[in-house]
Design a protein around this motif. Structure first.
Motif, mmCIF file in Angstrom:
data_model
loop_
_atom_site.group_PDB
_atom_site.id
_atom_site.type_symbol
_atom_site.label_atom_id
_atom_site.label_comp_id
_atom_site.label_asym_id
_atom_site.label_seq_id
_atom_site.Cartn_x
_atom_site.Cartn_y
_atom_site.Cartn_z
ATOM 1 N N PHE A 1 -1.054 4.445 -3.169
ATOM 2 C CA PHE A 1 -1.650 5.766 -2.980
ATOM 3 C C PHE A 1 -2.348 5.886 -1.634
ATOM 4 N N ILE A 2 -3.088 4.853 -1.244
ATOM 5 C CA ILE A 2 -3.872 4.951 -0.003
ATOM 6 C C ILE A 2 -3.093 4.514 1.230
ATOM 7 N N GLY A 3 -1.874 4.024 1.037
ATOM 8 C CA GLY A 3 -1.062 3.615 2.181
ATOM 9 C C GLY A 3 -1.453 2.272 2.752
ATOM 10 N N ALA A 4 -1.867 1.382 1.869
ATOM 11 C CA ALA A 4 -2.257 0.028 2.282
ATOM 12 C C ALA A 4 -1.370 -0.974 1.550
ATOM 13 N N SER A 5 -1.515 -2.228 1.913
ATOM 14 C CA SER A 5 -0.806 -3.278 1.189
ATOM 15 C C SER A 5 -1.651 -3.715 -0.006
ATOM 16 N N GLU A 6 -0.992 -4.313 -0.963
ATOM 17 C CA GLU A 6 -1.717 -4.840 -2.120
ATOM 18 C C GLU A 6 -2.724 -5.897 -1.652
ATOM 19 N N ARG A 7 -2.315 -6.704 -0.684
ATOM 20 C CA ARG A 7 -3.213 -7.728 -0.139
ATOM 21 C C ARG A 7 -4.430 -7.075 0.518
ATOM 22 N N GLY A 8 -4.217 -5.932 1.148
ATOM 23 C CA GLY A 8 -5.335 -5.212 1.758
ATOM 24 C C GLY A 8 -6.367 -4.812 0.722
ATOM 25 N N VAL A 9 -5.910 -4.288 -0.414
ATOM 26 C CA VAL A 9 -6.817 -3.913 -1.495
ATOM 27 C C VAL A 9 -7.536 -5.156 -2.024
ATOM 28 N N GLN A 10 -6.821 -6.260 -2.153
ATOM 29 C CA GLN A 10 -7.448 -7.509 -2.591
ATOM 30 C C GLN A 10 -8.553 -7.917 -1.623
ATOM 31 N N ASN A 11 -8.291 -7.781 -0.334
ATOM 32 C CA ASN A 11 -9.303 -8.124 0.676
ATOM 33 C C ASN A 11 -10.527 -7.225 0.569
ATOM 34 N N ARG B 1 -17.989 -1.885 -6.278
ATOM 35 C CA ARG B 1 -17.687 -0.547 -6.802
ATOM 36 C C ARG B 1 -16.194 -0.294 -6.859
ATOM 37 N N LEU B 2 -15.466 -0.740 -5.853
ATOM 38 C CA LEU B 2 -14.023 -0.533 -5.832
ATOM 39 C C LEU B 2 -13.365 -1.214 -7.026
ATOM 40 N N LYS B 3 -13.739 -2.450 -7.272
ATOM 41 C CA LYS B 3 -13.164 -3.193 -8.391
ATOM 42 C C LYS B 3 -13.532 -2.532 -9.724
ATOM 43 N N GLU B 4 -14.790 -2.116 -9.859
ATOM 44 C CA GLU B 4 -15.235 -1.457 -11.091
ATOM 45 C C GLU B 4 -14.464 -0.160 -11.331
ATOM 46 N N LEU B 5 -14.328 0.657 -10.292
ATOM 47 C CA LEU B 5 -13.609 1.923 -10.428
ATOM 48 C C LEU B 5 -12.150 1.698 -10.789
ATOM 49 N N ARG B 6 -11.547 0.726 -10.141
ATOM 50 C CA ARG B 6 -10.136 0.449 -10.402
ATOM 51 C C ARG B 6 -9.930 0.022 -11.846
ATOM 52 N N LYS B 7 -10.781 -0.859 -12.333
ATOM 53 C CA LYS B 7 -10.644 -1.338 -13.710
ATOM 54 C C LYS B 7 -10.984 -0.249 -14.727
ATOM 55 N N LEU B 8 -12.020 0.538 -14.451
ATOM 56 C CA LEU B 8 -12.406 1.639 -15.340
ATOM 57 C C LEU B 8 -11.277 2.637 -15.513
ATOM 58 N N ASN B 9 -10.508 2.836 -14.457
ATOM 59 C CA ASN B 9 -9.424 3.817 -14.472
ATOM 60 C C ASN B 9 -8.066 3.194 -14.766
ATOM 61 N N ASN B 10 -8.061 1.920 -15.140
ATOM 62 C CA ASN B 10 -6.819 1.208 -15.468
ATOM 63 C C ASN B 10 -5.765 1.341 -14.370
ATOM 64 N N VAL B 11 -6.197 1.093 -13.146
ATOM 65 C CA VAL B 11 -5.321 1.178 -11.980
ATOM 66 C C VAL B 11 -5.125 -0.230 -11.434
ATOM 67 N N THR B 12 -3.888 -0.572 -11.124
ATOM 68 C CA THR B 12 -3.629 -1.892 -10.533
ATOM 69 C C THR B 12 -3.899 -1.832 -9.034
ATOM 70 N N GLN B 13 -4.051 -3.002 -8.448
ATOM 71 C CA GLN B 13 -4.225 -3.067 -7.003
ATOM 72 C C GLN B 13 -3.003 -2.488 -6.296
ATOM 73 N N LYS B 14 -1.845 -2.741 -6.858
ATOM 74 C CA LYS B 14 -0.604 -2.229 -6.269
ATOM 75 C C LYS B 14 -0.565 -0.698 -6.310
ATOM 76 N N GLN B 15 -0.948 -0.112 -7.437
ATOM 77 C CA GLN B 15 -0.956 1.349 -7.558
ATOM 78 C C GLN B 15 -1.912 1.977 -6.546
ATOM 79 N N LEU B 16 -3.097 1.404 -6.438
ATOM 80 C CA LEU B 16 -4.076 1.921 -5.484
ATOM 81 C C LEU B 16 -3.555 1.780 -4.061
ATOM 82 N N ALA B 17 -2.992 0.631 -3.759
ATOM 83 C CA ALA B 17 -2.461 0.387 -2.420
ATOM 84 C C ALA B 17 -1.396 1.408 -2.048
#
Length: 73
Positions: free
Chosen positions: A25-35, A7-23
């Motif tokens: 916003f939520i105060g995480a690392s890009e690697r954390g979002v990848q995990n 769901r996370l991957k689907e939502l991110r792609k649907l909203n054209n958000v990069t892993q870095k952008q999400l990271a």
């Protein structure tokens, strides 16, 4: 993959958000979002809330307890 990672991957792609952008916003690392998306790690409670807030969906939707993404208010 578990429901959260899917769901996370689907939502991110649907909203054209990069892993870095999400990271950022939520105060995480890009690697954390990848995990989270790979299912190798699960987000802490506060991260889960931040992700749900970012995409304006319920936590139940994120974790696969419902197929309704709307937040019950």
């Amino acid at each position: 993959m578990n429901n959260l990672s899917t769901r996370l991957k689907e939502l991110r792609k649907l909203n054209n958000v990069t892993q870095k952008q999400l990271a950022e916003f939520i105060g995480a690392s890009e690697r954390g979002v990848q995990n989270y998306e790979q299912g190798s790690r699960k987000p802490a409670y506060d991260m889960l809330i931040a992700i749900a807030d970012y995409f304006d969906v319920s936590i139940d939707y994120l974790v696969g307890r419902t197929d309704n993404p709307k937040i019950n208010k």
